[in-house]
Design a protein around this motif. Structure first.
Motif, PDB file in Angstrom:
ATOM      1  N   GLU A 257     -31.738  16.475-126.011  1.00  0.00           N
ATOM      2  CA  GLU A 257     -30.326  16.787-125.784  1.00  0.00           C
ATOM      3  C   GLU A 257     -29.438  15.794-126.515  1.00  0.00           C
ATOM      4  OE1 GLU A 257     -30.336  19.009-121.423  1.00  0.00           O
ATOM      5  OE2 GLU A 257     -30.161  16.822-121.527  1.00  0.00           O
ATOM      6  N   ARG A 258     -29.848  14.523-126.495  1.00  0.00           N
ATOM      7  CA  ARG A 258     -29.076  13.500-127.209  1.00  0.00           C
ATOM      8  C   ARG A 258     -29.155  13.711-128.713  1.00  0.00           C
ATOM      9  NH1 ARG A 258     -30.948   9.395-129.672  1.00  0.00           N
ATOM     10  NH2 ARG A 258     -32.950   9.496-128.579  1.00  0.00           N
ATOM     11  N   ILE A 259     -30.373  13.993-129.211  1.00  0.00           N
ATOM     12  CA  ILE A 259     -30.561  14.204-130.655  1.00  0.00           C
ATOM     13  C   ILE A 259     -29.769  15.408-131.152  1.00  0.00           C
ATOM     14  CG2 ILE A 259     -32.284  14.937-132.365  1.00  0.00           C
ATOM     15  CD1 ILE A 259     -34.310  13.178-130.836  1.00  0.00           C
ATOM     16  N   SER A 264     -23.863  22.254-133.123  1.00  0.00           N
ATOM     17  CA  SER A 264     -23.087  23.202-132.320  1.00  0.00           C
ATOM     18  C   SER A 264     -23.882  24.481-132.065  1.00  0.00           C
ATOM     19  CB  SER A 264     -21.771  23.550-133.021  1.00  0.00           C
ATOM     20  OG  SER A 264     -22.026  24.166-134.267  1.00  0.00           O
ATOM     21  N   GLY A 265     -23.609  25.119-130.929  1.00  0.00           N
ATOM     22  CA  GLY A 265     -24.205  26.409-130.629  1.00  0.00           C
ATOM     23  C   GLY A 265     -25.387  26.362-129.685  1.00  0.00           C
ATOM     24  N   PHE A 276     -40.962  22.767-126.124  1.00  0.00           N
ATOM     25  CA  PHE A 276     -39.536  22.669-125.838  1.00  0.00           C
ATOM     26  C   PHE A 276     -38.866  23.982-126.212  1.00  0.00           C
ATOM     27  CE2 PHE A 276     -40.884  18.274-126.386  1.00  0.00           C
ATOM     28  CZ  PHE A 276     -40.292  17.663-125.291  1.00  0.00           C
ATOM     29  N   ARG A 277     -37.934  24.424-125.376  1.00  0.00           N
ATOM     30  CA  ARG A 277     -37.259  25.717-125.579  1.00  0.00           C
ATOM     31  C   ARG A 277     -35.761  25.476-125.750  1.00  0.00           C
ATOM     32  NH1 ARG A 277     -40.153  30.143-123.334  1.00  0.00           N
ATOM     33  NH2 ARG A 277     -38.235  31.007-122.472  1.00  0.00           N
ATOM     34  N   ILE A 278     -35.256  25.916-126.888  1.00  0.00           N
ATOM     35  CA  ILE A 278     -33.838  25.764-127.202  1.00  0.00           C
ATOM     36  C   ILE A 278     -33.205  27.147-127.198  1.00  0.00           C
ATOM     37  CG2 ILE A 278     -32.165  24.729-128.784  1.00  0.00           C
ATOM     38  CD1 ILE A 278     -34.393  22.804-127.869  1.00  0.00           C
ATOM     39  N   GLU A 279     -32.227  27.376-126.337  1.00  0.00           N
ATOM     40  CA  GLU A 279     -31.494  28.650-126.327  1.00  0.00           C
ATOM     41  C   GLU A 279     -30.151  28.428-126.994  1.00  0.00           C
ATOM     42  OE1 GLU A 279     -32.285  31.524-123.018  1.00  0.00           O
ATOM     43  OE2 GLU A 279     -32.580  29.652-121.919  1.00  0.00           O
ATOM     44  N   CYS A 280     -29.826  29.315-127.928  1.00  0.00           N
ATOM     45  CA  CYS A 280     -28.622  29.122-128.735  1.00  0.00           C
ATOM     46  C   CYS A 280     -27.996  30.463-129.110  1.00  0.00           C
ATOM     47  CB  CYS A 280     -28.932  28.315-129.989  1.00  0.00           C
ATOM     48  SG  CYS A 280     -30.461  28.785-130.821  1.00  0.00           S
ATOM     49  N   GLU A 281     -26.731  30.415-129.498  1.00  0.00           N
ATOM     50  CA  GLU A 281     -25.978  31.629-129.807  1.00  0.00           C
ATOM     51  C   GLU A 281     -26.269  32.164-131.197  1.00  0.00           C
ATOM     52  OE1 GLU A 281     -24.109  33.632-128.002  1.00  0.00           O
ATOM     53  OE2 GLU A 281     -24.659  32.440-126.272  1.00  0.00           O
TER      54      GLU A 281
END
Length: 321
Positions: A257-259, A264-265, A276-281
């Protein structure tokens, strides 16, 4: 667009105690391809029969081209072309003869009928088969001839009910290309009823998800995705090795989260089964990979998934509303 070509209001169809269509409200705009998507038995075909004036609703109202289909079914049929899953032709007549016959039934003079039939056979790729009896046509050829048959009377609306069933993959792509061409080059409005998610996603401007006689949701893929997947349209899964610069400091969700803070998004960061799971627009996979490497982490796995129509469809059946 704000010019409805099909307008269904609280449309209901009951057979005894069974409700096939339940209070359906639906608007299809002029010049769009609308996909009515649902499993077999959802009530799609029953709805289409009411649009065509071939079945009367128990309650509610149905208008096509501004005409009430229940009270003026003949007027509607003059403006609407209908292609069912199984097209019927006179098998002992050729493709050209079948088209000319349909044209004559619609009041087109014989000379004009021949000219129009020839042109439509060329458009659907059947010129070389026009003198072949339709009893010898393959399923794909019959569907293409069916589309020509629908177009012979220059309809304002085309209703397709499972039109690609039984067609080989190449034939399906050719058929879908013809559908898109009718919208783009001729401004024809199309209702495409199907249970095939991939085909609907390929050609439809908007989609309605139809289950057990009810319209659960409607909109384009983006808007439906936003309704269901509120944390983002894309899911990026990461496999990350330990930090080379700080071997005693394991990689955590908080570290990432810091990195990723400058990126943006991103809607959320989580971890599941060592990934690790990243959810983004939007698709920011390249930015994420760059940040990981800039911070001395070793990226050994990245998988990107967009929440398309299949995910939307499955989420409704999983009860994820």
């Amino acid at each position: 667009m704000a010019d409805p070509i099909i307008q269904l209001t609280k449309l209901t169809k009951k057979y005894g105690d069974f409700t096939a269509v339940d209070g359906l409200n639906l608007t299809v705009q002029k010049g769009e391809i609308f996909g009515l998507l649902g499993p077999n038995g959802a009530g799609k075909s029953t709805t289409i029969l009411m649009m065509l004036g071939l079945s009367e609703p128990t309650t509610g109202n149905v208008e096509v081209c501004g005409i009430n289909s229940t009270t003026h079914p003949i007027k509607v049929k003059k403006k609407v072309g209908y292609l069912p899953e199984d097209v019927g032709f006179y098998d002992d007549r050729t493709g050209l003869e079948n088209l000319v016959f349909t044209a004559r039934l619609n009041g087109i003079a014989i000379e004009d009928a021949l000219e129009k039939a020839e042109g439509l056979l060329e458009r659907v790729g059947l010129t070389n088969q026009k003198d072949k009896k339709t009893g010898k046509y393959s399923k794909g050829m019959r569907q293409r001839l069916g589309l020509a048959d629908v177009l012979i009377k220059s309809p304002e609306v085309i209703i397709l009910d499972e039109p690609t069933s039984g067609i080989d993959p190449k034939g399906i792509q050719e058929f879908l290309s013809l559908i898109a061409e009718l919208r783009d080059e001729h401004g024809v409005s199309i209702l495409f009823s199907s249970n095939n998610l991939h085909q609907v996603q390929q050609v439809c401007d908007r989609v309605g998800i139809f289950v057990e006689g009810k319209l659960l949701a409607e909109g384009n893929i983006d808007s439906l995705s936003e309704q269901l997947f509120t944390k983002g349209r894309y899911l990026i899964e990461l496999g990350i090795a330990e930090n080379r610069r700080e071997p005693d400091n394991p990689v955590t969700v908080e570290n990432l989260e810091r990195i990723f803070e400058p990126v943006s998004g991103i809607e959320s960061v989580s971890k599941e089964n060592e990934l690790f799971r990243i959810e983004c627009e939007t698709d920011i996979s390249s930015s994420i990979a760059r940040k990981i490497m800039e911070n001395g982490l070793e990226l050994h796995y990245l998988n990107k998934k967009e929440y398309g129509l299949d995910a939307i469809y499955n989420r409704y059946f999983e009860g994820g509303l």
